[in-house]
Motif scaffolding. Structure first.
Motif, PDB file in Angstrom:
ATOM      1  N   GLU A   2      46.254  43.129  86.684  1.00  0.00           N
ATOM      2  CA  GLU A   2      46.704  42.646  85.378  1.00  0.00           C
ATOM      3  C   GLU A   2      45.601  41.855  84.682  1.00  0.00           C
ATOM      4  N   ALA A   3      44.825  41.101  85.453  1.00  0.00           N
ATOM      5  CA  ALA A   3      43.739  40.312  84.872  1.00  0.00           C
ATOM      6  C   ALA A   3      42.725  41.231  84.201  1.00  0.00           C
ATOM      7  N   ILE A   4      42.445  42.360  84.815  1.00  0.00           N
ATOM      8  CA  ILE A   4      41.501  43.326  84.233  1.00  0.00           C
ATOM      9  C   ILE A   4      42.041  43.853  82.904  1.00  0.00           C
ATOM     10  N   ALA A  29      43.398  38.938  70.333  1.00  0.00           N
ATOM     11  CA  ALA A  29      42.465  38.514  71.390  1.00  0.00           C
ATOM     12  C   ALA A  29      42.891  37.145  71.917  1.00  0.00           C
ATOM     13  N   GLY A  30      43.334  36.272  71.018  1.00  0.00           N
ATOM     14  CA  GLY A  30      43.848  34.961  71.442  1.00  0.00           C
ATOM     15  C   GLY A  30      45.100  35.102  72.293  1.00  0.00           C
ATOM     16  N   GLY A  31      45.970  36.029  71.926  1.00  0.00           N
ATOM     17  CA  GLY A  31      47.174  36.279  72.719  1.00  0.00           C
ATOM     18  C   GLY A  31      46.834  36.835  74.085  1.00  0.00           C
ATOM     19  N   ALA A  32      45.851  37.726  74.138  1.00  0.00           N
ATOM     20  CA  ALA A  32      45.418  38.287  75.422  1.00  0.00           C
ATOM     21  C   ALA A  32      44.802  37.207  76.298  1.00  0.00           C
ATOM     22  N   LEU A  33      44.094  36.254  75.681  1.00  0.00           N
ATOM     23  CA  LEU A  33      43.530  35.137  76.441  1.00  0.00           C
ATOM     24  C   LEU A  33      44.652  34.278  77.037  1.00  0.00           C
ATOM     25  N   ALA A  34      45.699  34.029  76.263  1.00  0.00           N
ATOM     26  CA  ALA A  34      46.841  33.261  76.782  1.00  0.00           C
ATOM     27  C   ALA A  34      47.502  34.007  77.940  1.00  0.00           C
ATOM     28  N   ALA A  35      47.613  35.334  77.808  1.00  0.00           N
ATOM     29  CA  ALA A  35      48.196  36.133  78.891  1.00  0.00           C
ATOM     30  C   ALA A  35      47.314  36.089  80.134  1.00  0.00           C
ATOM     31  N   LEU A  36      46.001  36.102  79.949  1.00  0.00           N
ATOM     32  CA  LEU A  36      45.067  36.012  81.080  1.00  0.00           C
ATOM     33  C   LEU A  36      45.228  34.670  81.790  1.00  0.00           C
ATOM     34  N   CYS A  38      47.991  32.920  81.901  1.00  0.00           N
ATOM     35  CA  CYS A  38      49.259  33.020  82.635  1.00  0.00           C
ATOM     36  C   CYS A  38      49.067  33.808  83.926  1.00  0.00           C
ATOM     37  N   CYS A  39      48.245  34.860  83.854  1.00  0.00           N
ATOM     38  CA  CYS A  39      47.940  35.660  85.048  1.00  0.00           C
ATOM     39  C   CYS A  39      47.217  34.810  86.092  1.00  0.00           C
ATOM     40  N   GLY A  42      49.369  32.649  88.079  1.00  0.00           N
ATOM     41  CA  GLY A  42      50.243  33.313  89.026  1.00  0.00           C
ATOM     42  C   GLY A  42      51.583  33.749  88.460  1.00  0.00           C
ATOM     43  N   LEU A  43      51.748  33.699  87.144  1.00  0.00           N
ATOM     44  CA  LEU A  43      53.002  34.140  86.532  1.00  0.00           C
ATOM     45  C   LEU A  43      53.058  35.662  86.508  1.00  0.00           C
ATOM     46  N   GLY A  44      54.260  36.199  86.508  1.00  0.00           N
ATOM     47  CA  GLY A  44      54.454  37.641  86.521  1.00  0.00           C
ATOM     48  C   GLY A  44      54.104  38.294  85.180  1.00  0.00           C
ATOM     49  N   PHE A  45      54.102  39.638  85.212  1.00  0.00           N
ATOM     50  CA  PHE A  45      53.704  40.390  84.032  1.00  0.00           C
ATOM     51  C   PHE A  45      54.624  40.126  82.844  1.00  0.00           C
ATOM     52  N   PHE A  46      55.917  39.941  83.080  1.00  0.00           N
ATOM     53  CA  PHE A  46      56.839  39.645  81.982  1.00  0.00           C
ATOM     54  C   PHE A  46      56.392  38.401  81.228  1.00  0.00           C
ATOM     55  N   TRP A  47      56.051  37.329  81.946  1.00  0.00           N
ATOM     56  CA  TRP A  47      55.627  36.069  81.314  1.00  0.00           C
ATOM     57  C   TRP A  47      54.262  36.220  80.644  1.00  0.00           C
ATOM     58  N   GLN A  48      53.415  37.023  81.263  1.00  0.00           N
ATOM     59  CA  GLN A  48      52.112  37.276  80.646  1.00  0.00           C
ATOM     60  C   GLN A  48      52.280  37.985  79.303  1.00  0.00           C
ATOM     61  N   PHE A  49      53.123  39.033  79.300  1.00  0.00           N
ATOM     62  CA  PHE A  49      53.358  39.787  78.076  1.00  0.00           C
ATOM     63  C   PHE A  49      54.037  38.910  77.025  1.00  0.00           C
ATOM     64  N   LEU A  50      54.970  38.082  77.456  1.00  0.00           N
ATOM     65  CA  LEU A  50      55.648  37.168  76.542  1.00  0.00           C
ATOM     66  C   LEU A  50      54.644  36.188  75.925  1.00  0.00           C
ATOM     67  N   ALA A  51      53.727  35.672  76.744  1.00  0.00           N
ATOM     68  CA  ALA A  51      52.689  34.772  76.229  1.00  0.00           C
ATOM     69  C   ALA A  51      51.792  35.502  75.240  1.00  0.00           C
TER      70      ALA A  51
END
Length: 148
Positions: A2-4, A29-36, A38-39, A42-51
């Motif tokens: 997911e980090a990749i 890009a800022g949203g993707a950075l927030a998701a990274l 979250c990753c 250790g948060l799951g993909f749902f929280w990453q996508f939500l971020a």
């Protein structure tokens, strides 16, 4: 893995912004950075996508108007927009019924028509430009200078 994905998205959005310079993809890009981040926490993909979605929308909503106002160059009125409200001299009688009329503005000759359909203006009259439609200026009596 997911980090990749988030790193690739950050780079992709940043490159797209550099190429287009349209202030359209930098927010994502800022949203993707927030998701990274979250990753990395250790948060799951749902929280990453939500971020990703939340931060992207917040950045887009709150910073885009400011960025457009201060970072983009101020628009300069084009030639035709500058003509509106200006006084021009008619070089040919303006008669909408006959389809005649020309005016000169800053050395350029324009097709001229009366703003009020029934009005006729004689050649040599000073009139005010009310509107531009295509390559035709629509003129009315000038409040400053009397008609001949």
């Amino acid at each position: 893995m997911e980090a990749i994905l988030w790193i690739v998205l950050i780079i992709g959005f940043a490159v797209a912004e550099i190429i287009t310079v349209g202030l359209t993809s930098i927010w994502f890009a800022g949203g993707a950075l927030a998701a990274l981040l979250c990753c990395a926490a250790g948060l799951g993909f749902f929280w990453q996508f939500l971020a990703f979605v939340t931060v992207s929308l917040i950045l887009l909503y709150f910073t885009r108007p400011w960025a457009l106002r201060y970072l983009k160059p101020h628009l300069i009125r084009t030639n035709y927009e500058r003509v509106i409200g200006e006084n021009v001299c008619l070089t040919e009688t303006v008669d909408n019924l006959k389809g005649t009329g020309t005016a000169v503005y800053r050395g350029q000759e324009w097709t001229a028509r009366a703003y009020e359909e029934e009005r006729i203006f004689e050649a040599g009259a000073i009139v005010t430009v009310k509107e531009i439609r295509g390559v035709t200026m629509y003129v009315a009596e000038s409040p400053i200078m009397p008609q001949r």
